[in-house]
Design an enzyme around this catalytic site. Structure first.
Site, PDB file in Angstrom:
ATOM      1  N   HIS A  65     -34.172 132.227  76.742  1.00 22.59           N
ATOM      2  CA  HIS A  65     -35.447 132.980  77.088  1.00 22.59           C
ATOM      3  C   HIS A  65     -36.831 132.143  76.535  1.00 22.59           C
ATOM      4  CE1 HIS A  65     -35.074 133.927  72.919  1.00 22.59           C
ATOM      5  NE2 HIS A  65     -36.398 134.747  72.635  1.00 22.59           N
ATOM      6  N   HIS A 121     -49.486 123.627  78.608  1.00 23.90           N
ATOM      7  CA  HIS A 121     -50.908 123.725  78.198  1.00 23.90           C
ATOM      8  C   HIS A 121     -51.594 123.388  79.589  1.00 23.90           C
ATOM      9  CE1 HIS A 121     -50.599 122.472  73.713  1.00 23.90           C
ATOM     10  NE2 HIS A 121     -50.469 123.838  73.938  1.00 23.90           N
ATOM     11  N   HIS A 157     -45.605 119.835  76.496  1.00 23.96           N
ATOM     12  CA  HIS A 157     -45.014 119.368  75.246  1.00 23.96           C
ATOM     13  C   HIS A 157     -43.584 119.729  74.575  1.00 23.96           C
ATOM     14  CE1 HIS A 157     -49.059 117.959  74.258  1.00 23.96           C
ATOM     15  NE2 HIS A 157     -49.590 119.185  74.419  1.00 23.96           N
ATOM     16  N   TYR A 215     -46.470 115.669  52.056  1.00 23.33           N
ATOM     17  CA  TYR A 215     -47.272 114.689  52.726  1.00 23.33           C
ATOM     18  C   TYR A 215     -47.754 115.208  54.136  1.00 23.33           C
ATOM     19  CZ  TYR A 215     -50.042 110.458  53.490  1.00 23.33           C
ATOM     20  OH  TYR A 215     -50.957 109.500  53.812  1.00 23.33           O
ATOM     21  N   LYS A 226     -35.923 116.308  60.733  1.00 18.20           N
ATOM     22  CA  LYS A 226     -36.946 115.671  59.983  1.00 18.20           C
ATOM     23  C   LYS A 226     -37.808 116.990  59.434  1.00 18.20           C
ATOM     24  CE  LYS A 226     -41.066 113.464  59.161  1.00 18.20           C
ATOM     25  NZ  LYS A 226     -41.123 112.423  58.081  1.00 18.20           N
ATOM     26  N   ALA A 260     -35.597 147.841  71.730  1.00 15.99           N
ATOM     27  CA  ALA A 260     -36.145 148.542  70.469  1.00 15.99           C
ATOM     28  C   ALA A 260     -36.848 149.793  70.699  1.00 15.99           C
ATOM     29  CB  ALA A 260     -36.970 147.762  69.513  1.00 15.99           C
ATOM     30  N   CYS A 285     -30.218 141.372  77.372  1.00 17.15           N
ATOM     31  CA  CYS A 285     -28.972 141.341  78.013  1.00 17.15           C
ATOM     32  C   CYS A 285     -29.243 142.483  79.118  1.00 17.15           C
ATOM     33  CB  CYS A 285     -27.708 141.608  77.685  1.00 17.15           C
ATOM     34  SG  CYS A 285     -27.059 139.916  76.824  1.00 17.15           S
ATOM     35  N   ASN A 295     -42.934 142.264  74.842  1.00 14.20           N
ATOM     36  CA  ASN A 295     -42.311 141.979  73.523  1.00 14.20           C
ATOM     37  C   ASN A 295     -42.311 143.321  72.765  1.00 14.20           C
ATOM     38  OD1 ASN A 295     -41.855 141.292  70.771  1.00 14.20           O
ATOM     39  ND2 ASN A 295     -42.332 139.171  71.340  1.00 14.20           N
TER      40      ASN A 295
HETATM   41  O1  LIG Z   1     -40.905 136.081  68.115  1.00 13.12           O
HETATM   42  P1  LIG Z   1     -39.647 135.534  67.576  1.00 13.12           P
HETATM   43  O2  LIG Z   1     -38.743 134.734  68.284  1.00 13.12           O
HETATM   44  O3  LIG Z   1     -39.028 136.662  66.763  1.00 13.12           O
HETATM   45  O4  LIG Z   1     -40.287 134.587  66.375  1.00 13.12           O
HETATM   46  C1  LIG Z   1     -40.247 133.216  66.318  1.00 13.12           C
HETATM   47  O5  LIG Z   1     -41.383 132.687  67.193  1.00 13.12           O
HETATM   48  C2  LIG Z   1     -42.761 133.160  66.872  1.00 13.12           C
HETATM   49  C3  LIG Z   1     -43.904 132.514  67.617  1.00 13.12           C
HETATM   50  O6  LIG Z   1     -43.564 131.193  67.579  1.00 13.12           O
HETATM   51  C4  LIG Z   1     -43.063 132.910  65.362  1.00 13.12           C
HETATM   52  O7  LIG Z   1     -44.268 133.405  64.988  1.00 13.12           O
HETATM   53  C5  LIG Z   1     -41.894 133.363  64.385  1.00 13.12           C
HETATM   54  O8  LIG Z   1     -42.170 132.991  63.001  1.00 13.12           O
HETATM   55  C6  LIG Z   1     -40.592 132.888  64.779  1.00 13.12           C
HETATM   56  O9  LIG Z   1     -39.521 133.223  64.025  1.00 13.12           O
HETATM   57  O1  LIG Z   2     -39.593 111.556  50.527  1.00 11.73           O
HETATM   58  P1  LIG Z   2     -38.322 112.500  50.490  1.00 11.73           P
HETATM   59  O2  LIG Z   2     -38.508 113.557  49.498  1.00 11.73           O
HETATM   60  O3  LIG Z   2     -37.326 111.865  50.856  1.00 11.73           O
HETATM   61  O4  LIG Z   2     -38.788 113.222  51.931  1.00 11.73           O
HETATM   62  C1  LIG Z   2     -39.424 114.431  52.241  1.00 11.73           C
HETATM   63  O5  LIG Z   2     -40.744 114.093  52.068  1.00 11.73           O
HETATM   64  C2  LIG Z   2     -41.558 113.315  52.727  1.00 11.73           C
HETATM   65  C3  LIG Z   2     -42.808 113.292  52.438  1.00 11.73           C
HETATM   66  O6  LIG Z   2     -43.595 114.711  52.582  1.00 11.73           O
HETATM   67  C4  LIG Z   2     -41.195 113.769  54.390  1.00 11.73           C
HETATM   68  O7  LIG Z   2     -41.749 112.722  55.092  1.00 11.73           O
HETATM   69  C5  LIG Z   2     -39.614 113.797  54.512  1.00 11.73           C
HETATM   70  O8  LIG Z   2     -39.472 114.282  55.798  1.00 11.73           O
HETATM   71  C6  LIG Z   2     -39.203 114.720  53.656  1.00 11.73           C
HETATM   72  O9  LIG Z   2     -37.562 114.933  53.785  1.00 11.73           O
END
Ligand SMILES: O=P(O)(O)O[C@H]1O[C@H](CO)[C@@H](O)[C@H](O)[C@H]1O
Ligand SMILES: O=P(O)(O)O[C@H]1O[C@H](CO)[C@@H](O)[C@H](O)[C@H]1O
EC number: 2.7.7.12
Lengths: 345, 345
Positions: free
Chosen positions: A166, A281, A301, A319, A314, A61, A55, A77
């Site tokens: 952010h 990217h 993305h 798998y 999801k 920190a 803020c 950071n």
């Molecule tokens: O930096 P943050 O927001 O504390 O942390 C988050 O983003 C990072 C970058 O994708 C990841 O490595 C951390 O696992 C996630 O908790």
């Molecule tokens: O088949 P389940 O246990 O219902 O589903 C779980 O395992 C699957 C296989 O890794 C994944 O695709 C699903 O997203 C997950 O919820």
């Protein structure tokens, strides 16, 4: 045997940008869900919390005090995964134990002085200021580092540990894994076809119209043919643009407005502040920035985890972690969900 | 400049098995965590619930009634992501829109008739029965399909939707992404060095002793040099074994016992039923099973999400999804956590 229908018959699809396959098993949406349900959103975030280190006016920190910023605000950071001066691990003593030097910087960019807004709730001029900050941080860090990764983790489900709007910027001395894959794929497509992969891809999606979510004068949003996350999208300029700083004034204005539309659609989809990780990217930067990167096309993305509702996501587990990404509805089935009436518009 | 210390200086490491890089930033464990905390475990799972479709005697979604099994029990997944008879999508009309046929079967394997146990709570003979079932389902489905993926999602955090101890088996007409990568890497290592990659790797880890978690007469468990998840491990036979069915009686007995030890260590780490996804990788099967797969070594990957406690996990989001995997402590720092006193032993 029956005629093939992608919404009924599982198949695999190839992601030519990242050289990966996804298993598409649309009929699987029929299964009941009895697994983990995500905790509902913490409803009230105070607009200003003097104890929140993001803020305006708060103490961070490291003891520094934030200015009373009123637009975007970029700072280092306090717990960076990349620091500018890490020593080199030296040569590896065995081909199966390879370590290499990694140097860089990690920054945090606040989008807005208020903690209780998100990008889709901000005005187009306010989002436009974020676009400008993205372009200038790419320019600033790209002067030194070959890769500048801008990314936003939105929502607790995506590991975001602070509700203040952010994103983060991690610049590195190396091309990260995904950047290397996209570099390889785009380069080889260009050398085979004489045209950037994502330019031809955009062109095809505009013709086919099966996966387009939004179009504007300068931008496209679509669910890629090879999407892995249920409501994954790809945001692309129509013109061949290699990096954020190259965007014209008109393209930046238009980007702010299409982002507001896309993110509002996301929020309306399950009537929740839609969680996602997103990132930009573009062509590599740093000392090689002047090389020929014509095979690159700038893009963002969006990877949102929700599948069925605001609380059922999801899981990319079993798998997916051991074998291959798998999705439960086709990218074409997703499109109509985005085309519903925009509330309040 | 300072001498390199992996526990203090970030660096990148290469995964030669899956051709991927990870950013290791050990100093990052120092940052405070204010993000999402996982819901605590639902304490009481009833030993038998007639409405749970995995229980002996229960009726499943398709109307079938489970036998009153008293060991392991294998049946067809009622909501399979892979079905044996999906038609072929036919030739692709554009190189950026490639789809291919995917056929297969999905099975569920219950480990035990009781819902209130997990593998580490089962007896060694009971776990040994699971090992035998894994070997025979590999043999059965491997007769037809080139890849048989056995995987277990344990815990709600890993998307597991049923507390009854079970795993899944997805056999496919194609080599999934990760299988393709491991095939490529192991094949090229073998052709360059005349020895299987994972055999040489095990040999090195036994010499270096920095990442070993458990050893027994026939098996090794270690935190791989290139681990991505905080407490990730790799379980390997000492002998060159290509697939599960090739394991001898002595190796199977020993596997059951080392699995019990490993999973008990996991549960003790944060005094919780440790969530993870795990799975087996071995040489391809199907009609090419008779080809030369000497470059393959059987192994199991364990991918557990917890980072700091029973409720604070590592999120693989933002940077990890867009750029490269990142970890907050070194694999070498993880090892002592596994070597603590085993409660009740
Ligand atoms: O930096 P943050 O927001 O504390 O942390 C988050 O983003 C990072 C970058 O994708 C990841 O490595 C951390 O696992 C996630 O908790
Ligand atoms: O088949 P389940 O246990 O219902 O589903 C779980 O395992 C699957 C296989 O890794 C994944 O695709 C699903 O997203 C997950 O919820």
């Amino acid at each position: 045997s029956a005629a093939f229908r992608s919404s009924e018959h599982q198949h695999i699809r190839y992601n030519p940008l990242q050289d990966e396959w996804v298993l598409v098993s649309a009929h699987r949406m029929k299964r009941p869900w009895q697994g983990q349900v995500e905790p509902p959103l913490l409803k009230t975030v105070p607009r200003h919390d003097p104890l929140n280190p993001l803020c305006p006016g708060a103490t961070r920190a490291n003891g520094e005090v934030n200015p009373h910023y009123d637009g975007t605000f970029l700072f280092d950071n306090d717990f960076p995964a990349l620091q500018p001066d890490a020593p080199d691990p030296g040569p590896s003593d065995h081909p199966l134990f390879r370590a290499e030097a990694a140097r860089g910087v990690c920054k945090v960019m606040c989008f807005h002085p208020w903690s209780d807004v998100t990008l889709p709730l901000m005005s187009v001029p306010e989002i436009r200021a974020v676009v400008d900050s993205w372009a200038s941080v790419t320019e600033e860090l790209g002067a030194q580092y070959p890769w500048v990764q801008i990314f936003e983790n939105k929502g607790a489900m995506m590991g975001c540990s602070n509700p203040h709007p952010h994103c983060q910027v991690w610049a590195s001395s190396f091309l990260p894994d995904t950047a290397q894959r996209e570099e390889r794929s785009q380069k080889s497509y260009y050398s085979q076809h004489g045209e950037p992969l994502l330019i031809e891809y955009s062109h095809q999606e505009l013709l086919r119209k099966e996966r387009l979510v939004l179009t504007s004068e300068h931008w496209l949003v679509l669910v890629p043919f090879w999407a892995v996350w249920p409501f994954q999208t790809l945001l692309l300029p129509r013109r061949h643009v290699r990096r954020l700083p190259e965007l014209t004034t008109a393209e930046r204005d238009d980007l702010a407005s299409i982002m507001k539309k896309l993110l509002t659609k996301y929020d309306n989809l399950f009537e929740t502040s839609f969680p996602y990780s997103m990132g930009w990217h573009g062509a590599p930067t740093g000392s090689e920035a002047g090389a020929n990167w014509d095979h690159w096309q700038l893009h963002a993305h969006y990877y949102p985890p929700l599948l069925r509702s605001a609380t059922v996501r999801k899981f990319m587990v079993g798998y997916e972690m051991l074998a291959q990404a798998q999705r439960d509805l086709t990218p074409e089935q997703v499109r109509p969900h985005f085309l519903c009436h925009l509330k309040g518009s």
